[in-house]
Design a protein around this motif. Structure first.
Motif, PDB file in Angstrom:
ATOM      1  N   GLY A  46       0.816  -1.219   0.000  1.00 43.51           N
ATOM      2  CA  GLY A  46       0.000   0.000   0.000  1.00 43.51           C
ATOM      3  C   GLY A  46       0.847   1.265   0.000  1.00 43.51           C
ATOM      4  N   LEU A  47       1.877   1.294   0.841  1.00 47.56           N
ATOM      5  CA  LEU A  47       2.759   2.460   0.870  1.00 47.56           C
ATOM      6  C   LEU A  47       3.559   2.583  -0.419  1.00 47.56           C
ATOM      7  N   GLY A  48       3.938   1.438  -0.987  1.00 49.26           N
ATOM      8  CA  GLY A  48       4.652   1.460  -2.267  1.00 49.26           C
ATOM      9  C   GLY A  48       3.809   2.067  -3.366  1.00 49.26           C
ATOM     10  N   LEU A  49       2.548   1.681  -3.436  1.00 49.22           N
ATOM     11  CA  LEU A  49       1.652   2.281  -4.430  1.00 49.22           C
ATOM     12  C   LEU A  49       1.525   3.783  -4.215  1.00 49.22           C
ATOM     13  N   ALA A  54       2.777   8.557  -6.822  1.00 49.22           N
ATOM     14  CA  ALA A  54       2.281   9.744  -6.111  1.00 49.22           C
ATOM     15  C   ALA A  54       1.573  10.720  -7.043  1.00 49.22           C
ATOM     16  N   GLY A  55       2.059  10.853  -8.259  1.00 52.16           N
ATOM     17  CA  GLY A  55       1.453  11.788  -9.204  1.00 52.16           C
ATOM     18  C   GLY A  55       0.071  11.365  -9.668  1.00 52.16           C
ATOM     19  N   ARG A  56      -0.168  10.064  -9.682  1.00 51.67           N
ATOM     20  CA  ARG A  56      -1.460   9.560 -10.149  1.00 51.67           C
ATOM     21  C   ARG A  56      -2.413   9.231  -9.001  1.00 51.67           C
ATOM     22  N   TRP A  57      -1.901   9.309  -7.762  1.00 52.70           N
ATOM     23  CA  TRP A  57      -2.728   8.984  -6.584  1.00 52.70           C
ATOM     24  C   TRP A  57      -3.886   9.961  -6.488  1.00 52.70           C
ATOM     25  N   GLY A  58      -5.083   9.455  -6.381  1.00 52.80           N
ATOM     26  CA  GLY A  58      -6.267  10.295  -6.287  1.00 52.80           C
ATOM     27  C   GLY A  58      -6.902  10.578  -7.633  1.00 52.80           C
ATOM     28  N   MET A  62      -8.651   2.976  -9.498  1.00 54.16           N
ATOM     29  CA  MET A  62      -8.206   1.621  -9.135  1.00 54.16           C
ATOM     30  C   MET A  62      -6.896   1.661  -8.353  1.00 54.16           C
ATOM     31  N   LEU A  63      -6.003   2.536  -8.722  1.00 56.08           N
ATOM     32  CA  LEU A  63      -4.741   2.677  -8.005  1.00 56.08           C
ATOM     33  C   LEU A  63      -4.994   3.150  -6.572  1.00 56.08           C
ATOM     34  N   THR A  64      -5.814   4.141  -6.429  1.00 50.34           N
ATOM     35  CA  THR A  64      -6.111   4.685  -5.108  1.00 50.34           C
ATOM     36  C   THR A  64      -6.857   3.669  -4.243  1.00 50.34           C
TER      37      THR A  64
END
Length: 122
Positions: A46-49, A54-58, A62-64
């Protein structure tokens, strides 16, 4: 609002069932080590994702969601580890019942954070 109802169902049914499955084995040294590995793998994933993407988080759902679910499973693993440690120290029936009740309830705590954040936003 429908999303919150779905998340509610996942957290209040899936979380306690996962906790119960993780605490089903007898509280032995091997069971505790397996729970450490379980919690560690999901926490690192989870922390790795979160860090690598980080730029695509949120922005990518599916990634989030995958990252949040991985961290939630790590949380459940830590709760199960604590419950098993208490059960190993005190193998009585009351300890088994209370750690089961408190641990299953503890799996739902992140939902309250998500619901509170949703109330503040909208």
């Amino acid at each position: 609002m429908t999303v919150l109802i779905g998340i509610f169902a996942i957290f209040f049914v899936g979380g306690p069932l996962t906790f119960r499955a993780l605490t089903r084995p007898a509280p032995s040294r091997d069971a505790l080590q397996a729970l450490i590995v379980f919690a560690g793998v999901f926490a690192l994933f989870g922390l790795g994702l979160r860090i690598v993407f980080a730029g695509r988080w949120g922005h990518e759902v599916m990634l989030t969601v995958g990252g949040i679910l991985a961290l939630w499973f790590a949380w459940i693993g830590v709760l199960a580890l604590g419950a098993q440690a208490f059960r190993r120290a005190e193998p009585g029936l009351y300890m088994r019942r209370w750690t089961g009740i408190l641990g299953a309830g503890g799996t739902t705590v992140p939902w309250f954070g998500l619901a509170s954040a949703q109330l503040l936003v909208g």
